[in-house]
Write a protein that holds these residues in place. Structure first.
Motif, PDB file in Angstrom:
ATOM      1  N   GLU A 154     -12.607  14.136   6.197  1.00 26.95           N
ATOM      2  CA  GLU A 154     -12.792  13.919   7.640  1.00 26.95           C
ATOM      3  C   GLU A 154     -12.608  12.443   7.952  1.00 26.95           C
ATOM      4  N   PRO A 155     -11.372  11.940   7.767  1.00 25.19           N
ATOM      5  CA  PRO A 155     -11.162  10.495   7.878  1.00 25.19           C
ATOM      6  C   PRO A 155     -11.513   9.929   9.250  1.00 25.19           C
ATOM      7  N   LEU A 156     -11.994   8.694   9.235  1.00 26.65           N
ATOM      8  CA  LEU A 156     -12.328   7.965  10.461  1.00 26.65           C
ATOM      9  C   LEU A 156     -11.436   6.733  10.515  1.00 26.65           C
ATOM     10  N   SER A 157     -11.214   6.217  11.723  1.00 24.66           N
ATOM     11  CA  SER A 157     -10.430   4.980  11.841  1.00 24.66           C
ATOM     12  C   SER A 157     -11.369   3.789  11.620  1.00 24.66           C
ATOM     13  N   TRP A 158     -10.791   2.604  11.391  1.00 29.86           N
ATOM     14  CA  TRP A 158     -11.613   1.393  11.259  1.00 29.86           C
ATOM     15  C   TRP A 158     -12.314   1.110  12.574  1.00 29.86           C
ATOM     16  N   HIS A 159     -11.653   1.457  13.652  1.00 28.16           N
ATOM     17  CA  HIS A 159     -12.279   1.286  14.963  1.00 28.16           C
ATOM     18  C   HIS A 159     -13.551   2.143  15.049  1.00 28.16           C
ATOM     19  N   ASP A 160     -13.465   3.392  14.571  1.00 30.76           N
ATOM     20  CA  ASP A 160     -14.640   4.279  14.605  1.00 30.76           C
ATOM     21  C   ASP A 160     -15.837   3.655  13.871  1.00 30.76           C
ATOM     22  N   VAL A 161     -15.584   3.123  12.679  1.00 35.30           N
ATOM     23  CA  VAL A 161     -16.739   2.683  11.873  1.00 35.30           C
ATOM     24  C   VAL A 161     -17.255   1.289  12.269  1.00 35.30           C
ATOM     25  N   THR A 162     -16.434   0.493  12.969  1.00 31.83           N
ATOM     26  CA  THR A 162     -16.917  -0.853  13.358  1.00 31.83           C
ATOM     27  C   THR A 162     -17.443  -0.868  14.798  1.00 31.83           C
ATOM     28  N   ARG A 163     -17.269   0.236  15.511  1.00 33.61           N
ATOM     29  CA  ARG A 163     -17.566   0.251  16.961  1.00 33.61           C
ATOM     30  C   ARG A 163     -19.017  -0.109  17.286  1.00 33.61           C
ATOM     31  N   ASP A 164     -19.982   0.493  16.595  1.00 40.74           N
ATOM     32  CA  ASP A 164     -21.378   0.294  16.985  1.00 40.74           C
ATOM     33  C   ASP A 164     -21.999  -0.987  16.435  1.00 40.74           C
ATOM     34  N   LEU A 165     -21.691  -1.319  15.179  1.00 39.79           N
ATOM     35  CA  LEU A 165     -22.415  -2.425  14.544  1.00 39.79           C
ATOM     36  C   LEU A 165     -21.561  -3.659  14.278  1.00 39.79           C
ATOM     37  N   GLY A 166     -20.252  -3.469  14.147  1.00 40.22           N
ATOM     38  CA  GLY A 166     -19.391  -4.587  13.755  1.00 40.22           C
ATOM     39  C   GLY A 166     -18.879  -5.388  14.945  1.00 40.22           C
ATOM     40  N   GLN A 167     -19.655  -5.460  15.987  1.00 44.25           N
ATOM     41  CA  GLN A 167     -19.193  -6.155  17.191  1.00 44.25           C
ATOM     42  C   GLN A 167     -20.195  -7.241  17.584  1.00 44.25           C
ATOM     43  N   PRO A 168     -19.703  -8.303  18.228  1.00 48.83           N
ATOM     44  CA  PRO A 168     -20.630  -9.342  18.684  1.00 48.83           C
ATOM     45  C   PRO A 168     -21.597  -8.794  19.725  1.00 48.83           C
ATOM     46  N   ALA A 169     -22.747  -9.445  19.805  1.00 46.69           N
ATOM     47  CA  ALA A 169     -23.744  -9.012  20.787  1.00 46.69           C
ATOM     48  C   ALA A 169     -24.448 -10.240  21.338  1.00 46.69           C
ATOM     49  N   GLY A 170     -25.054 -10.106  22.449  1.00 47.98           N
ATOM     50  CA  GLY A 170     -25.860 -11.195  23.003  1.00 47.98           C
ATOM     51  C   GLY A 170     -25.034 -12.251  23.705  1.00 47.98           C
ATOM     52  N   ARG A 171     -25.711 -13.347  24.008  1.00 48.25           N
ATOM     53  CA  ARG A 171     -25.132 -14.418  24.809  1.00 48.25           C
ATOM     54  C   ARG A 171     -23.999 -15.132  24.044  1.00 48.25           C
ATOM     55  N   ALA A 172     -22.924 -15.450  24.761  1.00 46.20           N
ATOM     56  CA  ALA A 172     -21.844 -16.223  24.148  1.00 46.20           C
ATOM     57  C   ALA A 172     -22.100 -17.709  24.387  1.00 46.20           C
TER      58      ALA A 172
END
Ligand code: ADP
Ligand code: XUL
Length: 508
Positions: A461-479
């Motif tokens: 059930e392959p996932l894309s890299w976008h799928d697995v980085t979407r929730d946690l692998g992204q910046p958050a908070g104030r820039a």
């Protein structure tokens, strides 16, 4: 509703072993547990400082690999002691400091008690010999992604084979830290993947296989001593029965480990070209994904394999966190004091400059350590704090130009990325927006996300890299955003800094 699954990422860095457990429920990922084991504190019997054995020679940096195994055991014990159901654990992967080599004998014991690590600069002669044998620096860089560097594994293996031929003859396997620890986890000999293998000056970047000429030029009989290289999404086994019996762990899949920087590429969500991440860890690094390998003609940067099957460009600085700590400690400050000093001094520091080469430096190539000051009073604590941080950011901006990325956005990670005042200097020097990641340890997170990606593929059930980085692998908070007047100041100062660097190196 699908049943929850969890994925463990480990990161064996210079100073610590850390873990992130990612829980996936109904397609959403969250962090269930984080834990760190600091080598100096948790395993004092090894006598390391910042994870490295003391040495009188500043060029020598070695660590005891047995300490890394003990830390792994402590980590798995801590995982089991959480007392929660571990049956959802589907897969584990890991990251490790790059380049370090572990030497094993036929009986699985160490044929060398210590492992030279990435901070070691004692192989200048070996680098010259390998470079000459292979037809020059440009040839090696074009083939392997980097000219021959002191800390890269090839010259380190050569030095060992020449200084201790008897122990080298006893060696049947030379592992990187990543494949060594993966072997511990699966209970058998683990392979490498192209990301970490490209930090050895032994792999052909185009074929992702060992380059026979380099292997031959490095040390006698090396070909049989090297691990296999497999694709970065390979499941290499399951958690060994030993750990299952001991800690009640399930037979989770183990995915081939990689280096901390390739792992961070995933943990910082850099799955497309055109963005960069800066990691302020023990080493400071700046890196980004590359679809095609563009090798650095200036000879400071590297191209490594990326976990996505692409490539990554990276420039590495040795005088990172430990240099910031040296200045902090010299003036009796804590991190709050460092921040206060940055806030009380102006961008550009009135033109006062420092070259922060407390230890031999990788970028630029500086063998003899030494801190240089221009118009900077060594007694002025605040000015020295600003000078070290500005120096690091200007060096990073100047020496990463070869990557050809128009830097507008930076994803910041590593221990010092918690510090807003350091990140503000970064934003001003690069004229870029700087954002922190949600999960501080991106190498560790990258390992957990790689485990998820590979496990999904192995389950059909392959996932894309976008799928697995979407929730946690992204910046958050104030820039942190660049301030126009500061940007102008650094535009001019970067040239002066480059010229100071050149003069200081020329004077050696
Ligand atoms: P590693 O490369 O070993 O994984 P980390 O990314 O964990 O290292 O970074 C550890 C470093 O973070 C420490 O050595 C310390 O200097 C630095 N650090 C921690 N907190 C702060 C802070 N508030 N400001 C600046 N640096 C910090
Ligand atoms: C990369 C390098 C360092 C280590 C630190 O080339 O030398 O970033 O990987 O762990």
């Amino acid at each position: 509703m699908s049943s929850p699954q969890s994925y463990l990422g480990l990161d064996s860095s210079t100073q610590s072993l850390s873990a992130v457990l990612v829980r996936v429920a109904d397609g959403c990922a969250s962090v269930a547990w984080e834990h760190a084991i600091v080598f100096d504190d948790a395993l004092p019997k090894y006598g390391t400082r910042h994870g490295v054995l003391p040495s009188d020679d500043p060029a020598v940096a070695v660590s005891p690999p047995a300490m890394w195994v003990d830390a792994l055991e402590q980590m798995l014990s801590a995982l089991a002691a959480r007392g929660q159901d571990l049956s959802t654990l589907c897969a584990i992967s890991g990251a490790a400091q790059q380049h370090g080599s572990v030497y094993l004998a036929a009986d699985g014991g160490f044929s060398r008690a210590v492992a030279p690590i990435w901070m070691d600069t004692s192989t200048r002669d070996e680098c010259a010999e390998i470079t000459a044998a292979l037809g020059g620096a440009a040839v090696v860089a074009a083939r392997t992604g980097s000219r021959v560097f002191e800390r890269f594994t090839g010259p380190q293996i050569r030095k060992f084979s020449e200084t201790d031929p008897h122990a080298y003859a006893e060696t049947t396997r030379v592992h990187l830290v990543s494949s060594f620890l993966a072997s511990q986890l699966i209970g058998s000999d683990a392979p490498l993947e192209p990301g970490d293998a490209s930090g050895m000056n032994l792999m052909d970047l185009a074929t992702r296989a060992w380059w026979p000429d380099a292997v031959e030029a490095t040390a006698p009989g090396l070909a049989t001593r090297l691990p296999l290289i497999v694709p970065a999404d390979t499941v290499i086994g399951t958690v060994a029965p030993h750990w299952r019996t001991r800690f009640g762990l399930p037979a989770a899949r183990v995915v081939v480990w990689t280096g901390d920087n390739p792992s961070s590429l995933i943990g910082t969500g850099l799955i497309e070209e055109g963005r960069v991440a800066v990691s302020l860890g023990t080493s400071d690094t700046i890196f980004g994904l590359m679809r095609e390998p563009r090798v650095d003609n200036g000879g400071t940067g590297h191209v490594f394999g990326a976990p996505t099957g692409d490539f990554m460009g990276i420039t590495v600085f040795k005088n990172g966190s430990l240099a910031r700590e040296r200045v902090r400690d010299e003036y009796g400050l804590d991190w709050a004091g460092v921040s206060a000093a940055l806030r009380s001094t102006p961008p550009g520091n009135h033109g006062r400059l420092m070259l922060p080469w407390f230890d031999p430096e990788i970028t630029p190539d500086v063998r003899e350590p030494g801190v240089h000051r221009r118009e900077l009073d060594p007694a002025d604590a605040s000015a020295n704090v600003r000078a070290v941080v500005e120096a690091q950011m200007m060096a990073m901006a100047n020496h990463s130009a070869w990557m050809g990325v128009d830097v507008r956005d930076i994803h910041a990670t590593g221990g010092a990325a918690v510090n807003d005042d350091i990140l503000q200097v970064m934003a001003d020097v690069f004229n870029a927006r700087v954002r922190r990641l949600q999960v501080g340890n991106s190498a560790c997170l990258g390992a957990a996300l790689r485990a998820w990606h590979a496990d999904a593929a192995a389950s059909g059930e392959p996932l894309s890299w976008h799928d697995v980085t979407r929730d946690l692998g992204q910046p958050a908070g104030r820039a942190l955003t660049p301030r126009p007047e500061a940007v102008e100041i650094y535009r001019a100062l970067r040239g002066r800094y480059a010229e100071f660097e050149k003069t200081a190196r020329g004077a050696r």
